[in-house]
Write a protein that holds these residues in place. Structure first.
Motif, mmCIF file in Angstrom:
data_model
loop_
_atom_site.group_PDB
_atom_site.id
_atom_site.type_symbol
_atom_site.label_atom_id
_atom_site.label_comp_id
_atom_site.label_asym_id
_atom_site.label_seq_id
_atom_site.Cartn_x
_atom_site.Cartn_y
_atom_site.Cartn_z
ATOM 1 N N THR A 1 -0.947 0.854 -5.723
ATOM 2 C CA THR A 1 -0.135 -0.061 -4.936
ATOM 3 C C THR A 1 1.217 -0.193 -5.621
ATOM 4 O OG1 THR A 1 -1.110 -1.925 -6.111
ATOM 5 C CG2 THR A 1 -2.042 -1.391 -3.957
ATOM 6 N N TYR A 2 2.124 -0.894 -4.954
ATOM 7 C CA TYR A 2 3.507 -0.931 -5.422
ATOM 8 C C TYR A 2 4.063 -2.342 -5.343
ATOM 9 C CZ TYR A 2 2.794 3.987 -4.584
ATOM 10 O OH TYR A 2 2.270 5.257 -4.605
ATOM 11 N N THR B 1 0.861 -1.188 0.000
ATOM 12 C CA THR B 1 0.000 0.000 0.000
ATOM 13 C C THR B 1 0.894 1.235 0.000
ATOM 14 O OG1 THR B 1 -0.009 0.072 2.402
ATOM 15 C CG2 THR B 1 -1.755 -1.207 1.342
ATOM 16 N N GLU B 2 0.263 2.374 -0.142
ATOM 17 C CA GLU B 2 1.004 3.635 -0.113
ATOM 18 C C GLU B 2 1.792 3.747 1.194
ATOM 19 O OE1 GLU B 2 0.409 5.746 -2.742
ATOM 20 O OE2 GLU B 2 1.592 7.462 -2.101
ATOM 21 N N PHE C 1 2.215 9.547 -5.895
ATOM 22 C CA PHE C 1 3.459 8.840 -6.199
ATOM 23 C C PHE C 1 4.277 9.583 -7.263
ATOM 24 C CE2 PHE C 1 1.656 7.382 -10.134
ATOM 25 C CZ PHE C 1 0.339 7.014 -9.862
ATOM 26 N N THR D 1 5.079 1.320 -9.515
ATOM 27 C CA THR D 1 3.647 1.545 -9.342
ATOM 28 C C THR D 1 2.874 0.430 -10.028
ATOM 29 O OG1 THR D 1 3.636 2.890 -11.359
ATOM 30 C CG2 THR D 1 3.824 4.060 -9.253
#
Lengths: 413, 325
Positions: free
Chosen positions: B129-130, B46-47, B172, B150
């Motif tokens: 999300t990443y 998550t961020e 982001f 990303t």
């Protein structure tokens, strides 16, 4: 006064990685006074019943059947270095390996494992070359298909029926082996008590299957598990690694599959099956198939052909689970070995399924199927060896290839 | 599942302790010892988790942008798949906190899925999300980089291209060390689609700069994805001229707004021209992401950080340990 271990190590690895075979051989070796082995048993913590069971199976050239005990065993071996008198404790958190798969799949470690890991200086990680799942891509397969089409002619290769093809959903447990192993190690390295460098002896089991290629264990890892190799290379400060190839069995055990010579009286057996006088015979005859039935019932067929066809069909049948149903086998007397296999059939690997089904058929047709499995020369040679000479190790650090404790010695020093 | 607050001093709190026992003994006040401990979920970050990860070491944030179906996820999964078979452009796989997430995204391109033609699942329209990869140089010891990619749906970029305000929601972008703008070669071959596709990309990039979200030192990669389509079509002179004209327009619009503007071609999964080899051009991109570091970005722990989920705490704990060592 009881000696306190200066080092503690864990035995880890995914299911069917060879941990139990190693342990069986180790339990035998460290208990012998006349075998040259740098580590000897100082004492055992826990019940030795399971260790004795697997040791005996190892001595009898039998595969160890899967049991619930593997995941429940709470035993540690304390081994003493004969030269330095240092003591190490070797613990086996889960011989079945299922908890290690579970770490990847369910993202949980058992508190028992965590507690053991907290006090460990290193691990032996087992990998079995036959059980490596690789990340094969569809585009690679399609490219190969096109090459074959080019050779055979496109008209000979039929188009897949796209309407009927069903895409399988992602199954986390079927992730590539190297990914699961990397995650196992990442979980270890991610614990807040992790203190590098952590010693890791990577043992490739069943090395006799690979040895003929003259690859070193390091090279094998590099070529077969490149992601794991990269991870360990990149994380040298976290993991100090040594690679070993190990054959704990010393070679192949007798094949479970049928050979044509296993049938004492093939024509009699065909007659029993074709008459279908009992539920099992009727079931088997149905599975043999029309074409095979015709050949088997042809009185003019060459007896060798009959035996070969019987062996082929029986091998196909015994490779599948589900042969045993209580009603189907109700009228037959099953021997102790078969009953033991049946009792644990829910924990079985593919090899165990084969063995169970073979035993069931031997028990059902004792006059027609031999219990004496045929051996080839390699297996006969294996039987000639002293147990201590059965095992062999390969690796850069190996001094005595028959001393199965060498990976443990490396971990200690 | 219980999510007890993380206490690094509590030996039982190396992860959330999930109580899965039969309960406490009757008549006692002893807490049940849990049978299992949760470890990091391995899902996309998550961020909050991603920011936690960046606290104690530099991270290269790589934004992969493009409309729906342009190949964003496929680009990333093809890089991951390259590592499955060996090192990539002299870089070794060193770590990933999102292995299960990467594996799931690769599923439809693997034989095990039984799919007749490789595919990639569409990224849902969810908060950003990443995905994480750490790579190390195979030639220079101790030279490692953490990359955060990303994982964002194409719709999100399409909205951002229409409005600087929508662009400002993509936080982001501010952190991006590399911004990869995908141009879909498949669409480029269709006369009625090509200029809409190019203009969409230019509009998005313009919106990102106009909103102040992209920094001047961010490396901008204009990448022709699915380049195998051009190869299959013979890559005629008219195609090259088209690409040259596109390059000229991007240079004209953006060279003054960024220090680094690069043009690349990739064929992540070149089914139209298999002779290109799997993930053609992806290794070169990786090299850029790892070697070109616009500036060292140190994240500062803010008083407002309140992540308590294991996935959010894992990165913080993991890298605080690394910082101590």
């Amino acid at each position: 006064m009881t000696n306190v271990p200066s080092n503690q190590f864990l035995l880890i690895g995914l299911p069917s990685a060879g941990k139990t075979s190693f342990l069986a051989a180790l339990w035998y070796m460290v208990n012998q006074s006349d075998i040259k082995c740098a580590l000897k048993l100082e004492r055992l913590e826990g019940d030795s019943s399971y260790l004795n069971l697997i040791r005996d199976a190892w001595l009898e050239y039998q595969s160890v059947p899967r049991t619930r005990l593997e995941s429940q065993i709470e035993v540690s071996m304390l081994l003493e270095d004969q030269q330095t008198q240092k003591i190490l404790r070797l613990t086996f958190p889960d011989l079945s390996g299922e908890s290690f798969t579970s770490q990847w799949a369910t993202r949980q470690v058992t508190t028992k494992y965590d507690a053991l890991l907290r006090h460990s200086n290193g691990c032996i990680l087992f990998i079995h070359p036959d059980n490596v799942l690789k990340p094969h891509r569809t585009d690679s397969l399609n490219a190969l298909t096109e090459i074959i089409e080019g050779i055979q002619g496109a008209s000979e290769v039929s188009e897949p029926d796209l309407a009927q093809s069903l895409v399988k959903p992602w199954d986390v447990e079927k992730a590539p082996t190297q990914v699961q192993l990397v995650e196992l190690l990442q979980i270890i390295a991610g614990r807040d008590y992790f203190s590098p460098p952590f010693r890791l002896a990577v043992v490739i089991s069943a090395w006799d299957l690979i040895g003929a290629t003259s690859k070193s264990p390091d090279d094998w890892i590099s070529s077969e598990l490149p992601l794991l190799n990269q991870y360990l290379t990149s994380n040298r400060t976290s993991f100090e690694v040594a690679y070993y190839g190990l054959s704990a069995q010393g070679g192949r055990y007798a094949a479970v599959q049928f050979l044509p010579t296993d049938f004492k009286s093939p024509q009699d057996l065909v007659e029993i099956l074709s008459k279908g006088g009992d539920k099992l015979s009727a079931w088997l005859w149905g599975r043999i198939g029309d074409a095979a039935q015709a050949l088997l019932q042809d009185k003019t067929s060459d007896p060798n052909q009959v035996s070969s066809r019987l062996a082929k069909r029986f091998n196909e049948i015994i490779s599948q689970a589900g042969m045993y149903e209580e009603e189907r086998f109700a009228k037959f007397h099953l021997r102790g070995e078969t009953k033991d296999l049946l009792a644990n059939r829910h924990y079985q690997s593919e090899k165990d399924v084969l063995r169970l089904n073979r035993c069931l058929l031997e028990d059902a047709y004792p006059l027609n199927i031999s219990r004496e499995k045929q051996y080839d020369q390699a297996i006969l040679d294996l039987h000639q060896k002293h147990p201590a000479r059965r095992t062999f190790l390969n690796g850069r650090h190996v001094i005595n290839p028959h001393d199965i404790t060498e990976p443990l010695q490396w971990l200690m020093h | 599942m219980s999510e007890a607050p993380h206490d690094p001093m509590n030996p039982n709190a190396s992860g959330n302790a999930q109580a899965k026992t039969g309960g406490t003994a009757k008549g006692t006040s002893e807490a049940a010892v849990p049978d299992f401990i949760d470890v990091h979920r391995g899902k996309e970050l998550t961020e909050t988790s991603a920011i936690a990860l960046a606290y104690s070491k530099p991270v290269q944030w790589v934004v992969i942008a493009g409309p729906v179906g342009s190949g964003k996820t496929t680009l990333l999964t093809s890089l991951y798949e390259l590592f499955q078979w060996g090192c990539v452009e002299n870089h070794l796989f060193a770590e990933s906190l999102t292995l299960p997430a990467l594996e799931e995204r690769c599923h439809l391109s693997r034989m095990i899925s039984d799919i007749p033609e490789p595919d990639t699942a569409r990224t849902p329209y969810d908060p950003p999300t990443y995905l994480h990869l750490k790579v190390c140089s195979s030639t220079t010891k101790r030279s490692c980089k953490d990359l955060l990619f990303t994982d964002v749906s194409g719709e999100m970029f399409e909205y951002a291209s229409n409005s600087t305000e929508a662009c400002k929601e993509l936080k982001f972008l501010r952190r991006a060390s590399h911004f990869v703008m995908l141009l879909d070669s498949e669409k480029a071959l269709r006369f009625e689609k090509r200029w809409v596709m190019v203009e969409g990309a230019r509009t998005l990039l313009r919106s990102c700069f106009d909103s102040g979200m992209l920094r001047r030192d961010c490396v901008i990669h204009i990448v022709w994805s699915k380049f195998d389509y051009f190869v299959e079509a013979g890559d005629k002179q008219e195609h090259k001229e088209f690409r040259d004209e596109v390059m000229t327009r991007f240079q004209s619009d953006f060279e003054s707004r960024t220090r680094h503007l690069q043009f690349r071609e990739v064929a992540s999964r070149p089914t139209k021209a298999p002779n290109l080899g799997f993930a053609k051009g992806v290794g070169i991109l990786l090299n850029q992401w790892v070697t070109v570091c616009p500036r060292v970005r140190s994240m500062k722990l803010s008083a407002g950080f309140s992540g308590s989920r294991e996935s959010e705490l894992f990165g913080q704990r993991h890298f605080e340990t690394a910082k101590k060592s």
